[in-house]
Design an enzyme around this catalytic site. Structure first.
Site, PDB file in Angstrom:
ATOM      1  N   ASP A  93      12.492  -0.753  13.069  1.00 35.12           N
ATOM      2  CA  ASP A  93      10.767  -1.227  12.793  1.00 35.12           C
ATOM      3  C   ASP A  93      10.242  -2.269  13.629  1.00 35.12           C
ATOM      4  OD1 ASP A  93      11.173  -3.627  11.167  1.00 35.12           O
ATOM      5  OD2 ASP A  93      12.274  -2.026   9.922  1.00 35.12           O
ATOM      6  N   ARG A 135      -2.010  10.673   7.823  1.00 31.62           N
ATOM      7  CA  ARG A 135      -0.619  11.109   7.118  1.00 31.62           C
ATOM      8  C   ARG A 135      -0.737  12.463   6.334  1.00 31.62           C
ATOM      9  NH1 ARG A 135      -1.923   6.413   7.179  1.00 31.62           N
ATOM     10  NH2 ARG A 135      -0.797   4.630   8.270  1.00 31.62           N
ATOM     11  N   PRO A 139      17.195   1.267  10.946  1.00 30.20           N
ATOM     12  CA  PRO A 139      16.026   1.736  11.123  1.00 30.20           C
ATOM     13  C   PRO A 139      15.406   0.517  12.070  1.00 30.20           C
ATOM     14  CG  PRO A 139      16.201   2.075   8.727  1.00 30.20           C
ATOM     15  CD  PRO A 139      17.198   1.397   9.381  1.00 30.20           C
ATOM     16  N   GLN A 193      21.192  -4.792   8.383  1.00 29.96           N
ATOM     17  CA  GLN A 193      19.713  -4.395   8.661  1.00 29.96           C
ATOM     18  C   GLN A 193      18.732  -4.790   7.605  1.00 29.96           C
ATOM     19  OE1 GLN A 193      17.134  -2.349   7.707  1.00 29.96           O
ATOM     20  NE2 GLN A 193      15.940  -1.914   9.412  1.00 29.96           N
ATOM     21  N   LYS A 221      12.520   6.608  13.533  1.00 24.80           N
ATOM     22  CA  LYS A 221      12.513   5.425  12.326  1.00 24.80           C
ATOM     23  C   LYS A 221      12.376   5.697  11.114  1.00 24.80           C
ATOM     24  CE  LYS A 221      10.878   2.084   9.713  1.00 24.80           C
ATOM     25  NZ  LYS A 221      10.131   2.514   8.476  1.00 24.80           N
ATOM     26  N   ARG A 280       0.836  -1.128  -0.324  1.00 24.54           N
ATOM     27  CA  ARG A 280       0.027   0.143   0.008  1.00 24.54           C
ATOM     28  C   ARG A 280       0.867   1.308  -0.143  1.00 24.54           C
ATOM     29  NH1 ARG A 280      -4.510   1.258   3.856  1.00 24.54           N
ATOM     30  NH2 ARG A 280      -4.627   2.969   2.738  1.00 24.54           N
ATOM     31  N   PHE A 296      16.068  -7.600   7.455  1.00 24.23           N
ATOM     32  CA  PHE A 296      14.673  -7.114   7.234  1.00 24.23           C
ATOM     33  C   PHE A 296      13.968  -7.812   6.358  1.00 24.23           C
ATOM     34  CE2 PHE A 296      11.632  -4.495   4.674  1.00 24.23           C
ATOM     35  CZ  PHE A 296      10.624  -4.253   5.837  1.00 24.23           C
TER      36      PHE A 296
END
Length: 295
Positions: A245, A184, A243, A284, A226, A136, A288
Site C-alpha cells: 500500500d 466501489r 500488501p 509488514q 494489493k 471511513r 504498517f
DNA sequence: ATCCAGGATGTAT
DNA sequence: ATACATCATGGA
C-alpha cells in the site's frame, strides 16, 4: 447465550486485543462502547468488541491474561482462529529480520497478532478500502450491516450481522452508492454475485500456492494485487503476503530502495524476502501500524 | 478551495 | 506488458 474465558497464559507469546483489532487489519470488529474506531485510548481493558456473521454474534474483552467472550454459541475455537491465538508469536518475532525499522516496530506493539477474518466480509471490506481512510472503511462496513444484515439478539441487545453474499448480491448499485461506497459500489455488488454463484470459492484459493492464489483473487471485480494480498494475509492465513500500500511503498523508498522494482509482483518478492519470507506479512503489519501511528 | 485516502479499471500505446 | 486518466466521497 454462551460464554467463557480463554486463558492467554496458555498461548505462545503475548496478545493485545486492542492493537490487534484497531491496527487497520480488520474492519469487522466494533467497540461496544460505541466510541470511534482507532481511538487508541489505551484503556480498552474493559471494552467489549463485537462482530457478527453467519447468524452468530461474538463479544470479547481482554482483562490481562484473560480473554472473556460471550456469543450465540460456543466460539472458543473460532476466537482462537480469528485472533491468531495459535500463532507462535514468540517464534515469529524472533525470526523477524534484525534492522532498526523492523525492530522498533515489533517492539512497540507486543501482542499484535494477524487476524483471520471470515473470507467474504474480508473480501468486501478490502474492496471498500481502496483510496479510502481507515476510519471511513470501518464506517462503510457498519453501514453495510445496517442496510443488508440480519438483526440478531445477544443478551438483550440487538446486533446486525455482516451481510452474506446473496444479501449483497441483491443490492443495487444506487443503494450502495447511497451508503457512501462511491465508485466501489458496482465492485461490491458484482463480487458478491460471483461469490454467491459459487464458481470461485475460498477453498479453491486455499489449494493454491501464494502467488497463484493472489492471481486468482484478482478475478474478483475490484480486487487488484494489493487487495488480494490483504485477503490472503488477513483472512486466509498466507502469512508471507505483504500488501504493497502507500505506506509500505513510502517505507520502501526510504528504508529499502533496493526492493523497488518495476512490477507489483517483483517488488513484492523483494520485500517479502527482505521481511524474512515465511512470516513477512507479520513484519509488514507491524511496520504498517508503526508508520501510521508515528505520523 | 484544493488535496488526498491501505488502488483498481478501462483505454491507448 | 506498460503508461495514463478516471473513478466518489468526506475530512483536513
Amino acid at each position: 447465550m454462551d460464554s467463557g474465558t480463554l486463558s492467554l497464559s496458555d498461548i505462545d507469546g503475548p496478545f493485545d486485543l486492542e492493537v490487534t483489532i484497531e491496527s487497520g487489519q480488520t474492519y469487522l470488529w466494533a467497540r461496544a462502547d460505541g466510541r470511534t474506531y482507532e481511538t487508541h485510548d489505551g484503556q480498552s481493558g474493559d471494552v467489549w468488541y463485537w462482530t457478527a456473521y453467519n447468524d452468530q454474534v461474538i463479544r470479547v474483552r481482554q482483562q490481562g491474561t484473560r480473554l472473556e467472550w460471550e456469543a450465540t454459541d460456543n466460539v472458543e475455537s473460532t476466537i482462537v482462529d480469528q485472533l491468531g491465538l495459535s500463532d507462535d508469536l514468540d517464534a515469529i518475532v524472533e525470526s523477524a529480520p534484525d534492522d532498526p525499522l523492523i525492530t522498533e516496530a515489533v517492539e512497540s506493539y507486543p501482542g499484535l497478532r494477524i487476524v483471520r477474518d471470515p473470507f467474504f466480509p474480508c473480501l468486501i471490506s478490502f474492496i471498500c478500502s481502496t483510496q479510502m481512510r481507515v476510519p471511513r472503511i470501518f464506517k462503510m462496513q457498519q453501514s453495510l450491516r445496517k442496510a443488508y444484515g440480519d438483526p440478531i439478539n445477544l443478551d438483550g441487545r440487538t446486533y446486525r450481522t455482516f451481510p452474506k453474499p446473496s444479501q449483497l448480491a441483491g443490492a443495487t448499485e444506487t443503494e450502495l452508492r447511497a451508503l457512501g461506497l462511491g465508485y466501489r459500489a458496482p465492485y461490491v455488488r458484482q463480487t458478491a454475485e460471483m461469490v454467491a454463484s459459487g464458481r470461485l470459492t475460498k477453498d479453491i484459493i486455499l489449494g493454491q500456492d501464494y502467488e497463484t492464489a493472489r492471481e486468482t483473487l484478482t478475478e474478483f471485480i475490484g480486487v487488484g494485487p494489493k487487495v488480494a494480498d490483504c485477503v490472503l494475509l488477513f483472512s486466509l492465513g498466507y502469512l508471507q503476503a505483504v500488501p504493497l500500500d502507500t505506506w509500505i511503498r513510502t517505507a520502501i523508498e526510504e528504508y529499502y530502495p533496493g526492493c523497488s522494482k518495476n512490477s507489483y509482483a517483483e517488488t513484492s518478492r523483494a520485500l517479502r524476502s527482505r521481511f524474512g519470507g515465511e512470516f513477512a506479512g507479520y513484519v509488514q503489519t507491524y511496520v504498517f501500524h508503526h508508520l501510521r501511528t508515528q505520523s
